[in-house]
Design a protein around this motif. Structure first.
Motif, short mmCIF file in Angstrom:
data_model
loop_
_atom_site.label_atom_id
_atom_site.label_comp_id
_atom_site.label_asym_id
_atom_site.label_seq_id
_atom_site.Cartn_x
_atom_site.Cartn_y
_atom_site.Cartn_z
N ARG A 73 0.69 -1.16 -0.05
CA ARG A 73 0.07 -0.07 -0.09
C ARG A 73 0.85 1.35 -0.02
NH1 ARG A 73 -4.10 1.08 4.73
NH2 ARG A 73 -2.30 1.66 5.80
N PHE A 76 2.28 2.01 -3.45
CA PHE A 76 1.21 2.60 -4.40
C PHE A 76 0.72 3.85 -4.05
CE2 PHE A 76 0.22 -2.19 -4.56
CZ PHE A 76 0.76 -2.21 -5.94
N GLN A 77 0.57 4.21 -2.82
CA GLN A 77 -0.15 5.50 -2.08
C GLN A 77 0.84 6.57 -2.34
OE1 GLN A 77 -2.61 5.02 1.17
NE2 GLN A 77 -4.01 4.08 -0.03
N VAL A 79 2.42 7.42 -5.23
CA VAL A 79 2.03 8.13 -6.19
C VAL A 79 0.75 8.47 -6.28
CG1 VAL A 79 4.12 6.82 -7.60
CG2 VAL A 79 1.74 5.88 -7.56
N ALA A 82 -4.11 11.95 -3.52
CA ALA A 82 -4.47 12.29 -2.36
C ALA A 82 -4.79 10.85 -1.70
CB ALA A 82 -5.94 13.30 -2.25
N GLU A 84 -5.87 9.14 2.72
CA GLU A 84 -6.07 9.47 4.07
C GLU A 84 -6.62 8.26 4.64
OE1 GLU A 84 -7.92 13.41 4.95
OE2 GLU A 84 -8.82 12.17 6.67
N ASP A 85 -5.83 7.88 5.87
CA ASP A 85 -6.38 6.67 6.56
C ASP A 85 -6.29 5.25 5.60
OD1 ASP A 85 -6.72 8.52 8.70
OD2 ASP A 85 -9.05 8.36 8.31
N GLY A 86 -5.33 5.24 5.00
CA GLY A 86 -5.22 4.20 4.25
C GLY A 86 -5.98 4.01 2.76
N LEU A 87 -7.08 5.12 2.65
CA LEU A 87 -7.83 5.30 1.60
C LEU A 87 -7.45 6.17 0.30
CD1 LEU A 87 -11.14 5.96 3.81
CD2 LEU A 87 -10.69 3.86 2.75
N TYR A 88 -7.84 5.93 -0.76
CA TYR A 88 -7.42 6.95 -1.85
C TYR A 88 -8.39 7.86 -1.89
CZ TYR A 88 -4.34 3.26 -3.64
OH TYR A 88 -3.36 2.33 -3.69
N LEU A 89 -8.32 9.02 -2.00
CA LEU A 89 -9.40 9.99 -2.03
C LEU A 89 -9.56 10.54 -3.31
CD1 LEU A 89 -8.64 12.49 1.28
CD2 LEU A 89 -10.00 10.04 0.90
N VAL A 90 -10.83 10.66 -3.79
CA VAL A 90 -11.28 11.09 -5.16
C VAL A 90 -12.37 12.31 -4.62
CG1 VAL A 90 -10.81 8.83 -6.04
CG2 VAL A 90 -12.99 9.54 -5.21
N PRO A 91 -12.52 13.20 -5.98
CA PRO A 91 -13.62 14.04 -5.95
C PRO A 91 -15.01 13.21 -5.45
CG PRO A 91 -12.54 14.43 -7.70
CD PRO A 91 -11.93 13.29 -7.21
N PRO B 33 -7.75 -0.98 4.89
CA PRO B 33 -8.07 -0.66 3.71
C PRO B 33 -6.83 -0.52 2.74
CG PRO B 33 -9.05 1.13 5.17
CD PRO B 33 -8.20 0.03 6.16
N ASN B 34 -7.23 -1.07 1.50
CA ASN B 34 -6.04 -1.08 0.45
C ASN B 34 -4.76 -1.88 0.90
OD1 ASN B 34 -7.43 0.77 -1.55
ND2 ASN B 34 -7.21 2.22 -0.05
N LEU B 42 -5.50 -2.58 -9.13
CA LEU B 42 -5.46 -1.19 -8.94
C LEU B 42 -5.55 -0.75 -10.58
CD1 LEU B 42 -2.93 -0.21 -6.30
CD2 LEU B 42 -5.44 -0.02 -6.05
N MET B 44 -2.65 -0.79 -12.55
CA MET B 44 -1.65 -0.37 -12.92
C MET B 44 -1.16 -0.56 -14.39
SD MET B 44 -0.44 1.83 -10.56
CE MET B 44 -0.57 2.08 -8.87
N GLY B 138 -14.53 17.12 1.84
CA GLY B 138 -15.39 17.09 0.63
C GLY B 138 -15.05 16.26 -0.31
N MET B 139 -14.29 15.09 0.06
CA MET B 139 -13.79 14.16 -0.97
C MET B 139 -14.46 12.68 -0.57
SD MET B 139 -9.98 15.40 -1.92
CE MET B 139 -9.71 14.56 -3.25
N SER B 140 -14.51 11.62 -1.53
CA SER B 140 -14.61 10.46 -0.84
C SER B 140 -13.65 9.62 -0.94
CB SER B 140 -15.74 9.73 -2.28
OG SER B 140 -16.87 10.71 -2.05
N GLY B 141 -13.59 8.56 0.18
CA GLY B 141 -12.43 7.55 0.35
C GLY B 141 -12.88 6.08 -0.27
N ILE B 142 -11.70 5.78 -1.01
CA ILE B 142 -11.80 4.46 -1.99
C ILE B 142 -10.89 3.17 -1.21
CG2 ILE B 142 -11.66 3.32 -3.80
CD1 ILE B 142 -13.65 5.92 -4.12
#
Lengths: 95, 482
Positions: A73, A76-77, A79, A82, A84-91, B33-34, B42, B44, B138-142
């Motif tokens: 992780r 990968f993260q 690059v 964004a 946070e807390d291990g999560l990928y952040l997206v709009p 997570p992840n 992912l 890649m 304001g963002m979503s976590g994946i």
């Protein structure tokens, strides 16, 4: 087959891109040129021909059900734009 | 006006493989997570999928379990859509050539009859990741741990005509996939998720326009969603409106569904054959070998419970709804030797307790062997049924083995006839008025009057007198007074 301006607007909506009025006409024209090419290809009779998945008729090889990928992780993260807390952040996604 | 409901189901079933369908990342539930999302999951650049042999075997196993034809050559397609929990921008699935073709599943209805639901096909595909919409500035976590988890999507024909039938079918499928070991069946973890297609029509007319309600992960939600949707459609038509073909999303918190997208703006998935995966070929010998490993199916087990244990069809199907419950019952029945009593306890007291404590039978604090030991004490008349319930509560609370609890609490039933006769005599002697009433009453009314005496005797014995013996002795003594 050919498409008109309203098709372009719908495609734009599905692709989530804004297409301006002047571009809509130009896009319809160039896409119609591509479609004319497709029409030419579709004139070929393929009724009794199996779709070709591979020229050698090869079949899918299977993998044993064993864990071979560990946790990478951090790599990968590093690059990702964004995280946070291990999560990928997206709009924010609103359905 | 008689309306008929038509229901079809699509059931997403997570396969119990150790690794993803196209990568060697673990599928274990609950990881941080992840931490289980590798380069392939992912998407890649430069990575390629390699199909998991176990996912193929499990899909074939499902096929032979529903007596379906197996697609000896199946192939993968790409279903394209954009969503952040789908990193590749497409889901790898099977459209034209699925691995499992038409089959059937029999369901038992409330009136004891059996109905056959046809399965259109089942195909292999990958699960998506999870989006968390809590506020991250304001963002979503994946979280992509779930991305690439193998699924079979089981697609039924529109053969169900009521919410009850749909639930019976869903439960049957659940029992089936768990008992053949291809799914862990943990609904709360999303191991099985349902999409329901619902339409209504006036009896005898053509099929109405259907809607699809997605994302139902419990039998209860599914039932509620169908009931609501049927009402909504009927109201709409009776008010002169028309049902719109659309996808609806069910919200388990508010128990309401809302329109997600209508057909006019429906996604165009632009399916095409996946160039990264070759056609998958299995031969008949392989299919036969998988068939040879099929364990006893719920249907066969149900029939066996009726035939060899003498259970009612209803009890047998309740027990077989959940393979863990069936296994638990079998242990209890074989240890205590009385299958009917065992069935009563498992479907009665035990089920009620599990239900009220929202506990799964797999985590039941009372083991099957312990329950059998308790039932054995009812059979040998050491304790009454009522006492047994008290002991059961103590066992549930972790007080240990039934014999020790009976001993410690002094619950042993009094079956000593001398002691019981003594108690009956005392009560009769102290109840002159009631005895007179009894004597003077109509013969037909006398049995009803026994309750008072039995109550007094049980009270005197602190509930420990054997009720059957009390009845016998009491009747004999009262008769003698007539």
């Amino acid at each position: 087959m050919s498409i008109d301006r309203s098709d372009i607007e719908k495609l734009g909506e599905l692709a989530r891109i804004h297409i301006s009025d002047e571009n809509a006409l130009a896009s319809a024209k160039s896409i119609n040129e591509v479609l004319a090419l497709v029409d030419q290809l579709q004139a070929v009779d393929t009724a009794n021909i199996e779709p070709l998945a591979n020229p050698l008729g090869a079949r899918q090889r299977l993998r044993r059900d064993e864990v071979s990928e560990g946790n990478q992780r951090d790599a990968f993260q590093a690059v990702a734009p964004a995280t946070e807390d291990g999560l990928y952040l997206v709009p924010k996604v609103i359905e | 006006m008689t309306w008929e409901t038509v229901i079809g189901l699509e059931v997403h079933t997570q396969l119990a493989t150790k690794t993803k369908i196209f990568s060697g990342a673990s599928t274990e539930f609950g990881a941080a997570p992840n931490t289980q999302a590798c380069a392939i999951d992912l998407a890649m650049p430069g990575t390629l999928p390699v199909l998991n042999a176990e996912a193929v075997r499990m899909a074939v196993m499902f096929g032979v379990a529903i007596d379906a034809e197996i697609g000896l050559i199946s192939s993968f397609d790409r279903k394209n859509y954009f969503y952040p929990d789908l990193p590749k921008g497409y889901q790898t699935t099977q459209l034209d050539r699925p691995i499992v073709l038409a089959g059937t599943v029999d369901i038992q209805l409330g009136d004891g009859s059996t109905k056959t639901v046809r399965i259109h096909h089942a195909h292999l595909e990958e699960d998506a990741g999870k989006s968390l919409h809590e506020d991250f500035h304001g963002m979503s976590g994946i979280d992509l741990n779930r991305a690439g988890t193998p699924l079979i999507e089981i697609v039924s024909e529109p053969d169900m005509n009521s919410p009850e039938e749909a639930v019976a079918f869903a439960k049957k499928l659940h029992a089936l996939v768990v008992s053949i070991g291809i799914c862990d069946g943990e609904m709360a973890q999303g191991s099985m998720r349902f999409d329901v297609n619902v339409s209504v029509r006036k009896k005898g007319e053509e099929l109405g326009t259907r809607t699809e309600t997605k994302n139902l992960n419990s039998f209860r939600f599914m039932e509620r969603a169908i009931v609501q949707e049927v009402e909504r459609q009927i109201d709409l038509i009776e008010d002169g409106g028309k049902v719109k073909q659309e996808t609806r999303l069910y919200d388990g918190d508010t128990h309401t569904a809302r329109s997600m997208r209508s057909k006019e703006e429906a996604n165009d998935y632009r399916y095409f054959p996946c160039p990264d995966l070759l056609p998958v070929e299995v031969d008949q010998a392989y299919v036969d070998a998988v068939r040879a490993t099929l364990p006893e199916l719920p249907e066969a087990r149900r029939a066996r419970f009726v035939d060899s244990f003498g259970l009612s069809a209803y009890d047998a199907s309740v027990l077989c709804d959940e393979p863990s419950t069936a296994a638990y019952f079998e242990t209890v029945a074989s240890h205590c030797g009385d299958a009917k009593l065992a069935a009563n306890w498992v479907t009665g007291e035990l089920a009620a307790r599990l239900n009220s404590e929202e506990q799964l039978i797999q985590h039941c604090p009372v083991s099957a062997e312990q329950l059998a030991a308790l039932i054995a004490r009812i059979i040998d008349k050491t304790i009454s049924n009522k006492m047994a319930r008290e002991v059961f509560t103590a066992m549930w609370g972790g007080e240990g083995e039934p014999d020790a609890i009976i001993e410690a609490r002094g619950l042993k039933q009094v079956s000593d006839s001398g002691a019981i006769e003594g108690m009956v005599d005392t009560v009769i002697a102290n109840s002159t008025k009631q005895v007179d009433n009894y004597r003077n009453a109509d013969e037909a009314k006398r049995p009803k009057m026994l309750g008072y005496f039995v109550g007094q005797i049980m009270k005197a014995s602190k509930g420990q007198a054997n009720p059957q013996q009390v009845n016998e002795v009491l009747l004999k003594k009262l008769e003698a007074l007539l």
